[in-house]
Scaffold this motif. Sequence first.
Motif, PDB file in Angstrom:
ATOM      1  N   UNK A  89      -0.928  -3.296 -11.261  1.00  0.00           N
ATOM      2  CA  UNK A  89      -2.328  -2.986 -10.963  1.00  0.00           C
ATOM      3  C   UNK A  89      -3.241  -4.049 -11.580  1.00  0.00           C
ATOM      4  N   UNK A  90      -3.006  -4.383 -12.841  1.00  0.00           N
ATOM      5  CA  UNK A  90      -3.890  -5.341 -13.520  1.00  0.00           C
ATOM      6  C   UNK A  90      -3.756  -6.750 -12.935  1.00  0.00           C
ATOM      7  N   UNK A  91      -2.552  -7.111 -12.466  1.00  0.00           N
ATOM      8  CA  UNK A  91      -2.347  -8.477 -11.974  1.00  0.00           C
ATOM      9  C   UNK A  91      -3.099  -8.767 -10.682  1.00  0.00           C
ATOM     10  N   UNK A  92      -3.361  -7.726  -9.877  1.00  0.00           N
ATOM     11  CA  UNK A  92      -4.102  -7.969  -8.621  1.00  0.00           C
ATOM     12  C   UNK A  92      -5.588  -7.609  -8.746  1.00  0.00           C
ATOM     13  N   UNK A  93      -6.005  -7.095  -9.920  1.00  0.00           N
ATOM     14  CA  UNK A  93      -7.411  -6.822 -10.236  1.00  0.00           C
ATOM     15  C   UNK A  93      -8.141  -6.055  -9.130  1.00  0.00           C
ATOM     16  N   UNK A  94      -7.680  -4.843  -8.810  1.00  0.00           N
ATOM     17  CA  UNK A  94      -8.325  -4.099  -7.725  1.00  0.00           C
ATOM     18  C   UNK A  94      -9.625  -3.420  -8.168  1.00  0.00           C
ATOM     19  N   UNK A  95     -10.515  -3.238  -7.214  1.00  0.00           N
ATOM     20  CA  UNK A  95     -11.721  -2.445  -7.465  1.00  0.00           C
ATOM     21  C   UNK A  95     -11.387  -0.955  -7.341  1.00  0.00           C
ATOM     22  N   UNK A 130       5.606  -9.656  -9.405  1.00  0.00           N
ATOM     23  CA  UNK A 130       4.509 -10.590  -9.174  1.00  0.00           C
ATOM     24  C   UNK A 130       3.893 -10.299  -7.810  1.00  0.00           C
ATOM     25  N   UNK A 131       2.582 -10.479  -7.717  1.00  0.00           N
ATOM     26  CA  UNK A 131       1.862 -10.189  -6.470  1.00  0.00           C
ATOM     27  C   UNK A 131       1.835 -11.430  -5.590  1.00  0.00           C
ATOM     28  N   UNK A 132       2.715 -11.464  -4.577  1.00  0.00           N
ATOM     29  CA  UNK A 132       2.734 -12.595  -3.641  1.00  0.00           C
ATOM     30  C   UNK A 132       1.510 -12.519  -2.742  1.00  0.00           C
ATOM     31  N   UNK A 139      -0.921 -13.838  -7.098  1.00  0.00           N
ATOM     32  CA  UNK A 139      -2.273 -13.484  -7.546  1.00  0.00           C
ATOM     33  C   UNK A 139      -2.332 -13.421  -9.064  1.00  0.00           C
ATOM     34  N   UNK A 140      -3.342 -14.075  -9.636  1.00  0.00           N
ATOM     35  CA  UNK A 140      -3.587 -13.999 -11.073  1.00  0.00           C
ATOM     36  C   UNK A 140      -2.473 -14.542 -11.932  1.00  0.00           C
ATOM     37  N   UNK A 141      -1.626 -15.432 -11.376  1.00  0.00           N
ATOM     38  CA  UNK A 141      -0.496 -15.936 -12.158  1.00  0.00           C
ATOM     39  C   UNK A 141      -0.203 -17.390 -11.797  1.00  0.00           C
ATOM     40  N   UNK A 142      -1.039 -18.274 -12.319  1.00  0.00           N
ATOM     41  CA  UNK A 142      -0.912 -19.703 -12.010  1.00  0.00           C
ATOM     42  C   UNK A 142       0.418 -20.267 -12.517  1.00  0.00           C
ATOM     43  N   UNK A 143       0.869 -19.784 -13.685  1.00  0.00           N
ATOM     44  CA  UNK A 143       2.104 -20.306 -14.283  1.00  0.00           C
ATOM     45  C   UNK A 143       3.302 -20.011 -13.402  1.00  0.00           C
ATOM     46  N   UNK A 144       3.392 -18.775 -12.890  1.00  0.00           N
ATOM     47  CA  UNK A 144       4.515 -18.420 -12.023  1.00  0.00           C
ATOM     48  C   UNK A 144       4.432 -19.137 -10.673  1.00  0.00           C
ATOM     49  N   UNK A 145       3.221 -19.368 -10.195  1.00  0.00           N
ATOM     50  CA  UNK A 145       3.052 -20.120  -8.944  1.00  0.00           C
ATOM     51  C   UNK A 145       3.596 -21.533  -9.110  1.00  0.00           C
TER      52      UNK A 145
END
Length: 631
Positions: free
Chosen positions: A159-165, A244-246, A450-456
């Motif tokens: 939930x936190x990794x995709x920062x939903x409203x 991870x959120x692809x 999403x929200x994970x530059x290192x894993x990208x």
Amino acid sequence: MRAWDDLYPLPVPPSWVPGAAVGILSLHFIQKLLFPYFWADLRYLLKVVTYGLRVEMYRLQGRVVTVLDKFVKLAEKQPHKPFLIYEGTVHSYQDVDRRSNRIAQVFLQHEALKKGDTVALLMGNEPDFIHVWFGLAKLGCVVAFLNFNVRLRSLLHCVSSCEPKILVVGADLLGTLEEILPNLQKDVSVWIMTKDSTLPSVHTLLDKIEAASEDPVPVNRCSANNLKSAVLYIFTSGTTGLPKAAVISHMQVLKGAAGLWAFGATAEDIIYITLPLYHSAASLLGIGGCIELGATCVLKKKFSASQFWSDCRRYNVTVIQYIGELCRYLCNQPVKEGEKNHKVRLAVGNGVRNDVWREFLDRFGAVKICEFYGATEGNICFMNHTGKIGSVGRTNFFYKLFFPFDLIKYDFQKDEPIRNKHGWCEKVKKGEAGLLISKVNAKNPFFGYAGNKRHTEKKLLCDVFKKGDLYFNTGDLMVQDHDNFLYFWDRIGDTFRWKGENVATTEVSDVLVMLDFIQEANVYGVSVPDHEGKAGMASVILKQNTSLDLEQTYKQVVTYLPSYACPLFLRVQEKMEMTGTFKQQKFRLVDEGFNPSTITDPLYFLDNSKKAYVSLTKEVHEMILSGKMKL
């Protein structure tokens, strides 16, 4: 009287005709001998090119046509045609369009959602999953599909990794919501698919849908400016532990939706979807595929081996989706009379073993099995359009022009691609296993996580064959044979597959070391006869002056892990073997497996029938190998 032939003599063919006929026949036999798949390859390639040209034509006309646009058009064109059939209830294209409009109107009135905002969706397979998905897409939102098997810490991470409203939760998952609610970010608005609620600060959706208008929302809300813009987040295990959120773009949705059409499905087909909708296979290939075709799909809450074929007969199903395990479950069912009495002609999926493939065809009839390969976040896809048993697809010179890829040498000890003295990667020979990498360019982009530059960045390989080139690392080992068929070989890194799901070993290890008597846990996959993928096994080191509490260990894994990730086997060791770079050594442990006859360390087995870890004796080991013990 004169003979007919005298009155009307037959024309004599020119002298070159027999020679031409012989030449054509010779070419035909040469083609069959040297290029047996020429016409099948050509037909498939023409389909790929046709679809690409169609998308390009829209672009040149200044139009961006998404799968949602196609659905809305179909709701106007064939409003009363069944789109979804769920538990005997038919939902027409118009029904789904109007209910998704209602949901869009609810969020338009009650939430200050902006175009591009993210909404997380935690729901099982039911029509309202699709209604909410489409309704939010009509508002221009990015929808994040949450895996309902994931619990507690892992779910909060998703939930936190995709920062939903907003977080929308199905009525049957309120227990899961209650577990995370106290630790959920305060700025996330929670909505549940019920008419009333006792949970604090939680909004109800069902009552508001009934009161909402069916009018479409303004077109400018959902219209896409670019096919490369994000539309979905689909979670993948990867190799780093937590999901991870692809990032899924409109273009990727379009490509996924074209899969059934490319395999030969038509608007008259009825597709049976039993896979979870949070998977790209069910949502993009299944639901998206139905929209691309203008077809009908039968949605099942949960896969049932015993009801599968009776459902197919009841609903006149013609196309089914599968993962390898699903086919094996069907083959393991008791033989019944009339098993070939169905209308299924196509089966589309991945991961079926050769022996199961053959048994499936022998037992259930002339079903064309269409195997494909594609990672959720990847930029490469293969499709076995010829039906070659065991293969995930074919390649040729023309295919590589459109989708450039290579298989490169890999160092299993160092867990990295092998580079030569010049620093370049090296391609494997045909018949050898190599790491599949695909070129990243404007036509085949990689959108990352999403929200994970290192894993990208970790999924990209730079300077592979020359300075400045960039490739996507699939993490999969493949083999290409001399006929250019491709075969999946294995996963690299810390991930293995079990029951059709990727299991990240680091996530399982983290859960085990939370126990106060476990010092260290080394998790890996072991092969079990007659089972796809690898079953989870954990080698653990106990803390000084403690003993293994089997009851507590069982409670821990079933509480914090999805069922497919719970280690089936435990091994208690005195010390942990490490590599030269201080990584846990797995190779010897994997080779030794779970045989109590050759392993002197204490071994335990997760017996689902007893809901406990039990001692893995020679008798239990024999029962597992013979298939008497259910895994």
